[in-house]
Design an enzyme around this catalytic site. Structure first.
Site, PDB file in Angstrom:
ATOM      1  N   TYR A  69     105.911  36.978  30.761  1.00 26.29           N
ATOM      2  CA  TYR A  69     105.111  38.132  31.179  1.00 26.29           C
ATOM      3  C   TYR A  69     105.859  39.016  32.189  1.00 26.29           C
ATOM      4  O   TYR A  69     105.454  40.160  32.416  1.00 26.29           O
ATOM      5  CB  TYR A  69     103.770  37.716  31.794  1.00 26.29           C
ATOM      6  CG  TYR A  69     102.843  36.935  30.885  1.00 26.29           C
ATOM      7  CD1 TYR A  69     103.107  36.808  29.517  1.00 26.29           C
ATOM      8  CD2 TYR A  69     101.700  36.324  31.378  1.00 26.29           C
ATOM      9  CE1 TYR A  69     102.257  36.083  28.698  1.00 26.29           C
ATOM     10  CE2 TYR A  69     100.851  35.601  30.556  1.00 26.29           C
ATOM     11  CZ  TYR A  69     101.140  35.474  29.220  1.00 26.29           C
ATOM     12  OH  TYR A  69     100.301  34.748  28.409  1.00 26.29           O
ATOM     13  N   LEU A 106      88.024  36.978  24.922  1.00 24.29           N
ATOM     14  CA  LEU A 106      87.135  38.119  24.640  1.00 24.29           C
ATOM     15  C   LEU A 106      87.566  38.824  23.363  1.00 24.29           C
ATOM     16  O   LEU A 106      87.103  39.921  23.071  1.00 24.29           O
ATOM     17  CB  LEU A 106      87.178  39.115  25.807  1.00 24.29           C
ATOM     18  CG  LEU A 106      86.948  38.516  27.196  1.00 24.29           C
ATOM     19  CD1 LEU A 106      87.032  39.597  28.267  1.00 24.29           C
ATOM     20  CD2 LEU A 106      85.589  37.816  27.246  1.00 24.29           C
ATOM     21  N   LYS A 135      91.460  38.119  30.718  1.00 20.68           N
ATOM     22  CA  LYS A 135      92.222  39.041  31.558  1.00 20.68           C
ATOM     23  C   LYS A 135      91.312  40.219  31.889  1.00 20.68           C
ATOM     24  O   LYS A 135      90.578  40.704  31.020  1.00 20.68           O
ATOM     25  CB  LYS A 135      93.457  39.521  30.806  1.00 20.68           C
ATOM     26  CG  LYS A 135      94.231  40.614  31.528  1.00 20.68           C
ATOM     27  CD  LYS A 135      94.189  41.914  30.767  1.00 20.68           C
ATOM     28  CE  LYS A 135      94.908  43.038  31.451  1.00 20.68           C
ATOM     29  NZ  LYS A 135      94.600  44.333  30.809  1.00 20.68           N
TER      30      LYS A 135
HETATM   31  N1  LIG Z   1      99.582  31.222  25.433  1.00 23.89           N
HETATM   32  C1  LIG Z   1      99.654  32.332  24.730  1.00 23.89           C
HETATM   33  O1  LIG Z   1     100.399  32.437  23.743  1.00 23.89           O
HETATM   34  C2  LIG Z   1      98.793  33.503  25.121  1.00 23.89           C
HETATM   35  C3  LIG Z   1      98.634  34.585  24.239  1.00 23.89           C
HETATM   36  C4  LIG Z   1      97.811  35.640  24.624  1.00 23.89           C
HETATM   37  C5  LIG Z   1      97.158  35.597  25.852  1.00 23.89           C
HETATM   38  N2  LIG Z   1      97.347  34.538  26.722  1.00 23.89           N
HETATM   39  C6  LIG Z   1      96.681  34.478  28.053  1.00 23.89           C
HETATM   40  O2  LIG Z   1      95.283  34.709  27.895  1.00 23.89           O
HETATM   41  C7  LIG Z   1      94.879  35.807  28.696  1.00 23.89           C
HETATM   42  C8  LIG Z   1      93.698  36.534  28.073  1.00 23.89           C
HETATM   43  O3  LIG Z   1      94.022  37.051  26.803  1.00 23.89           O
HETATM   44  P1  LIG Z   1      94.200  38.618  26.529  1.00 23.89           P
HETATM   45  O4  LIG Z   1      94.594  39.284  27.775  1.00 23.89           O
HETATM   46  O5  LIG Z   1      95.115  38.722  25.375  1.00 23.89           O
HETATM   47  O6  LIG Z   1      92.785  39.103  26.003  1.00 23.89           O
HETATM   48  P2  LIG Z   1      91.267  39.001  26.522  1.00 23.89           P
HETATM   49  O7  LIG Z   1      91.171  38.320  27.823  1.00 23.89           O
HETATM   50  O8  LIG Z   1      90.467  38.467  25.390  1.00 23.89           O
HETATM   51  O9  LIG Z   1      90.877  40.546  26.666  1.00 23.89           O
HETATM   52  C9  LIG Z   1      91.395  41.359  27.652  1.00 23.89           C
HETATM   53  C10 LIG Z   1      90.841  42.747  27.425  1.00 23.89           C
HETATM   54  O10 LIG Z   1      89.423  42.738  27.596  1.00 23.89           O
HETATM   55  C11 LIG Z   1      89.051  43.694  28.556  1.00 23.89           C
HETATM   56  N3  LIG Z   1      87.925  43.160  29.333  1.00 23.89           N
HETATM   57  C12 LIG Z   1      87.979  42.230  30.315  1.00 23.89           C
HETATM   58  N4  LIG Z   1      86.753  41.972  30.792  1.00 23.89           N
HETATM   59  C13 LIG Z   1      85.903  42.767  30.118  1.00 23.89           C
HETATM   60  C14 LIG Z   1      84.508  42.946  30.175  1.00 23.89           C
HETATM   61  N5  LIG Z   1      83.764  42.251  31.029  1.00 23.89           N
HETATM   62  N6  LIG Z   1      83.930  43.842  29.322  1.00 23.89           N
HETATM   63  C15 LIG Z   1      84.684  44.548  28.449  1.00 23.89           C
HETATM   64  N7  LIG Z   1      86.033  44.410  28.345  1.00 23.89           N
HETATM   65  C16 LIG Z   1      86.637  43.518  29.164  1.00 23.89           C
HETATM   66  C17 LIG Z   1      90.256  43.908  29.421  1.00 23.89           C
HETATM   67  O11 LIG Z   1      90.206  45.199  29.986  1.00 23.89           O
HETATM   68  P3  LIG Z   1      90.638  45.493  31.513  1.00 23.89           P
HETATM   69  O12 LIG Z   1      91.956  44.851  31.759  1.00 23.89           O
HETATM   70  O13 LIG Z   1      90.682  46.973  31.549  1.00 23.89           O
HETATM   71  O14 LIG Z   1      89.573  44.931  32.418  1.00 23.89           O
HETATM   72  C18 LIG Z   1      91.372  43.765  28.409  1.00 23.89           C
HETATM   73  O15 LIG Z   1      91.568  44.956  27.701  1.00 23.89           O
HETATM   74  C19 LIG Z   1      96.157  36.641  28.796  1.00 23.89           C
HETATM   75  O16 LIG Z   1      96.083  37.597  29.832  1.00 23.89           O
HETATM   76  C20 LIG Z   1      97.183  35.564  29.012  1.00 23.89           C
HETATM   77  O17 LIG Z   1      97.160  35.120  30.362  1.00 23.89           O
HETATM   78  C21 LIG Z   1      98.145  33.489  26.351  1.00 23.89           C
END
Ligand SMILES: NC(=O)c1ccc[n+]([C@@H]2O[C@H](COP(=O)([O-])OP(=O)(O)OC[C@H]3O[C@@H](n4cnc5c(N)ncnc54)[C@H](OP(=O)(O)O)[C@@H]3O)[C@@H](O)[C@H]2O)c1
Length: 256
Positions: free
Chosen positions: A47, A184, A225
């Site tokens: 990251y 999410l 996130k």
């Molecule tokens: N191990 C792996 O291979 C892997 C792969 C992908 C992700 N990850 C980890 O998992 C974490 C989460 O996954 P992700 O970031 O891909 O997706 P996510 O958490 O499913 O979604 C993040 C998105 O949702 C929005 N959001 C957050 N809270 C919200 C709410 N209450 N209402 C409406 N929208 C909302 C955020 O917007 P804002 O930022 O504008 O609030 C952002 O655009 C990553 O950050 C990372 O740490 C790991």
């Protein structure tokens, strides 16, 4: 906050993801997150934000010892010496003596699993890593990993549209944490009609219902996130209601 107990250790069920958070926005999200009550943070060497996560931790005023901190090694660094050098670099960037959890970010190809996990075990013996885990591993790969290390966690994509029944069963059997990333569906759950309807009955949003569905499962944690204070707070506010068995099943059936 609620906790999952894994191998006798308590892990906060909800953490803050930091993928694509960089620079000042990352520092501020981590700082704010900790200030509003998060105690579990997820980053990765890939990251490129470990220094910012470290700055956020220090700026928050929250004791390092109260935080469950995860980072991950990228597959191109799975050779023994790369695992150790990159992870020591992580500790420097994060400004900490240890991470609570070090994960293999994806299954590798080329470097034997035992070599990577062996290097991670050495870091564990030195005290720089408390627990070892994997990410994006199938049940059979997890099984293989357990031959080389005590697997504390498997972090995978998990949300209402993506079932993980086989891993969930395995997590119970082998006593590991199944951490849900993209919980999410990248913000996609917020307009879901079923989740909204269930939320109305509890005075909660569709997003909160999706997170509650995850953390209410045994040995499951979620790491949404979020950037704004509003989203950070909304996502953390899932510990004052409970979904019925029927509601849990209805959400599980959204998986496609
Ligand atoms: N191990 C792996 O291979 C892997 C792969 C992908 C992700 N990850 C980890 O998992 C974490 C989460 O996954 P992700 O970031 O891909 O997706 P996510 O958490 O499913 O979604 C993040 C998105 O949702 C929005 N959001 C957050 N809270 C919200 C709410 N209450 N209402 C409406 N929208 C909302 C955020 O917007 P804002 O930022 O504008 O609030 C952002 O655009 C990553 O950050 C990372 O740490 C790991």
């Amino acid at each position: 906050m609620e906790y999952q107990t894994i191998k006798g250790e308590k892990v906060p069920s909800l953490g803050l993801g930091t993928y694509r958070l960089t620079g000042g926005a990352c520092v501020r999200a981590v700082e704010r997150g900790l200030q509003v009550g998060y105690r579990h943070l997820d980053t990765a060497q890939m990251y490129g934000n470990e220094a910012e996560v470290g700055r956020g931790i220090r700026g928050s005023g929250v004791d390092r010892g109260e935080i469950f901190l995860t980072t991950k090694v990228w597959p191109s660094d799975f050779a023994h010496d790369r695992v150790t050098s990159k992870t020591r670099e992580s500790l420097k960037k994060l400004g900490t003596d240890y991470v609570d959890l070090l994960l293999m970010h994806w299954p590798g190809d080329g470097v034997p699993l035992g070599e990577t996990l062996g290097a991670m075990r050495e870091l564990q013996e030195e005290g720089g890593v408390l627990h070892i885990g994997v990410s994006n591993f199938s049940p059979s790969l997890v099984e293989e990993a357990t031959e080389h290390a005590e697997v504390f966690c498997n972090q995978v994509q998990y949300h209402p549209y993506r079932n993980q029944n086989a891993l969930r069963d395995q997590a119970q059997k082998l006593d590991y944490l199944l951490t849900a990333y993209t919980p999410l569906s990248r913000g996609g759950v917020q307009d879901d009609a079923t989740l909204r309807k269930i939320g109305e009955a509890h005075g909660k949003t569709a997003t909160q219902v999706a997170l509650r569905w995850l953390v209410q499962q045994d040995r499951v944690s979620a790491i949404p996130k979020a950037t704004s204070e509003e989203h950070l707070k909304e996502n953390l506010d899932v510990f004052d209601f409970e979904l019925s068995e029927e509601e849990m099943d209805r959400i599980s059936s959204l998986s496609r």
